[in-house]
Scaffold this active site. Structure first.
Site, short mmCIF file in Angstrom:
data_model
loop_
_atom_site.label_atom_id
_atom_site.label_comp_id
_atom_site.label_asym_id
_atom_site.label_seq_id
_atom_site.Cartn_x
_atom_site.Cartn_y
_atom_site.Cartn_z
N ARG A 91 -11.47 15.27 8.36
CA ARG A 91 -12.12 15.79 6.67
C ARG A 91 -13.62 16.48 6.59
O ARG A 91 -13.97 15.16 7.79
CB ARG A 91 -11.96 14.51 5.95
N ASN A 112 0.74 -1.46 0.06
CA ASN A 112 -0.22 0.40 0.16
C ASN A 112 1.00 1.32 0.21
O ASN A 112 1.22 1.53 0.62
CB ASN A 112 -0.80 -0.10 1.33
N HIS A 140 -12.79 3.41 -0.65
CA HIS A 140 -12.65 2.04 0.69
C HIS A 140 -13.27 0.61 0.27
O HIS A 140 -14.30 -0.13 1.01
CB HIS A 140 -13.64 2.23 1.68
N ARG A 189 -2.11 -2.00 -3.61
CA ARG A 189 -3.47 -1.12 -3.36
C ARG A 189 -3.44 0.10 -3.44
O ARG A 189 -3.04 0.92 -4.28
CB ARG A 189 -3.92 -0.51 -2.04
N GLU A 230 -8.48 -5.18 4.21
CA GLU A 230 -8.11 -4.99 3.24
C GLU A 230 -6.92 -5.94 2.50
O GLU A 230 -7.30 -6.34 1.34
CB GLU A 230 -8.14 -3.51 3.49
#
Ligand code: ADP
Length: 404
Positions: A243, A8, A182, A92, A387
């Site tokens: 965020r 990742n 996601h 990823r 993940e």
């Protein structure tokens, strides 16, 4: 052993996990951090309780990969004799846009296409492309590599869910639309939930709440994403650590004028200074917010209330969108660990058919389990996400498919 390396890569980091896919266990994991601004390696081998923390020199992703090869194959943290023992690498990738609706093998053309999407995901896709090129350079020739996209799962959304009310030409010309993120997590947890419920996912309507530093909520109907809260970028939807989530677009132009911000400054403001941090003034971490709530901090309580309220509204909206709801699941750092957030979201939802066992919910952290009461019309579950494991599984599946 059937070893898969999951990578990742971000602009300054390269997180990795080496999985033994015979039993899906983690052999080693870590992070090459501070790429381009120094370098730090953190490498762990769980079976030996081995942890290495080391300052390094990582001018680019290539040096980071070279270091990764070194620690996997030499010294105390060694787990393989050579990199040729690793059967594949799964990467990823954040943004696959409309080009990639599933995982695929890495080729030069695929790397160029990922890089070509950098305008849509400037923080992520170009670094992904750099990492893919570095990986190909450092790993033994012929090591198969696969890319798995965060956006791919959401490519099943219908246009009524993914189009904004902006001129259609800008969707066609500039690809402005909702992509959702996601996706790997939502796909993993919704499948794990169906299995735990003993049901075929095709027969289930699920609202999947991935709540972490970044959060998104997805409506999964029959195993397919039909709508999701994140949008053109991972900034949209619910309130997150730093965020802002959804705001009236006019507030954006208004704040830009008031502060004299250029687009980059405004983006920093919305991505890094808003959310829990900006609203509470306490911090971006949910634990700090929950602790401040206990101390009676009013802005923390307000932040917590806003988060719960927004999640509730998505659950209601997605039940309406799917014309039904069988289960709500919580995952991600907050969803798996924060009983407070789960309890507050599920409070006053009896009308809706949601009732949780509060005492039991309080005991649950990071465990696959049902937290709703037997008489709850809609089941509520905690489902830990993984993940990396799904990326590794996809990697093997894509390679097997490519050999057919
Ligand atoms: P990311 O989006 O970076 O992957 P994570 O999924 O790891 O983030 O989630 C991080 C969030 O999870 C943080 O807000 C953190 O406070 C929260 N979290 C982690 N552990 C707990 C806990 N035990 N109780 C409450 N919140 C937790």
């Amino acid at each position: 052993m059937n070893l898969v390396l999951v990578v990742n890569a971000g602009s300054s980091s390269l997180k990795y996990q080496l999985l033994n896919m015979d039993d899906e266990s983690v052999i080693a994991k870590g992070n090459c951090d501070r790429i381009g601004v120094g370098g730090h390696l953190s490498h762990k081998v769980p079976s030996k309780s081995y942890v290495l923390e080391q300052d390094c020199d990582f001018p680019t992703h290539t040096e980071a990969f070279e270091k990764l090869v070194e620690v996997l194959t030499t010294g105390e943290g060694k787990v393989v004799g050579s990199m040729s023992e690793i059967s594949a690498v799964g990467h990823r990738i954040v943004q696959g846009a409309e080009i990639f609706d599933r995982a695929c093998m890495v080729t030069e053309e695929v790397i160029d296409q990922i890089d070509g999407l950098s305008e849509l995901a400037p923080v992520h896709n170009h670094p992904h492309a750099l990492a893919l090129r570095a990986c190909s350079k450092v790993l033994p020739k012929g090591t198969p590599q696969v890319v798995v996209f965060d956006t791919a799962f959401h490519q099943t959304m219908p246009p009524k869910a993914f189009l904004f009310g902006l001129p259609y030409e800008d969707y066609k010309e500039y690809h402005v639309r909702k992509y959702g993120f996601h996706g790997t997590s939502h796909r993993f947890v919704s499948a794990a939930l169906a299995e735990a419920m003993g049901k075929d996912i095709k027969d289930l309507k699920i609202v999947s709440c991935h709540l972490g530093n970044g959060s998104s909520i997805t409506a999964v109907d029959g195993g397919k994403s039909v709508d999701t809260s994140m949008g053109f970028t991972p900034l949209d939807g619910i309130l997150m650590g730093t965020r802002c989530g959804s705001v009236d677009p006019s507030a954006v132009t208004f704040v830009m004028q008031k502060h004299g911000f250029d687009p980059h400054q405004m983006s920093e403001y919305m991505n890094k200074k808003s959310g829990f941090l900006g609203l509470s003034g306490v911090g971006s971490d949910n634990r700090d917010i929950q602790n401040a709530c206990l101390e009676g901090n009013e802005r923390a309580i307000l932040t917590s209330d806003i988060l719960q309220y927004q999640i509730k509204k998505y659950i209601g909206a997605y039940a309406a969108a799917m014309n039904g709801l069988d289960a709500v699941l919580f995952t991600g750092g907050i969803g798996e660990n924060s009983w407070e957030v789960r309890e507050a979201v599920c409070e006053n939802m009896e009308y809706f058919g949601i009732k949780i066992d509060k005492a039991y919910n309080k005991t649950i952290r990071g465990k696959l389990t049902k937290i709703s009461t037997p008489d709850s019309k809609i089941e509520v579950w905690v489902v830990p996400t993984n993940e990396e494991l799904l990326i590794a599984r996809d990697t093997l599946a894509v390679i097997a498919e490519s050999k057919k």
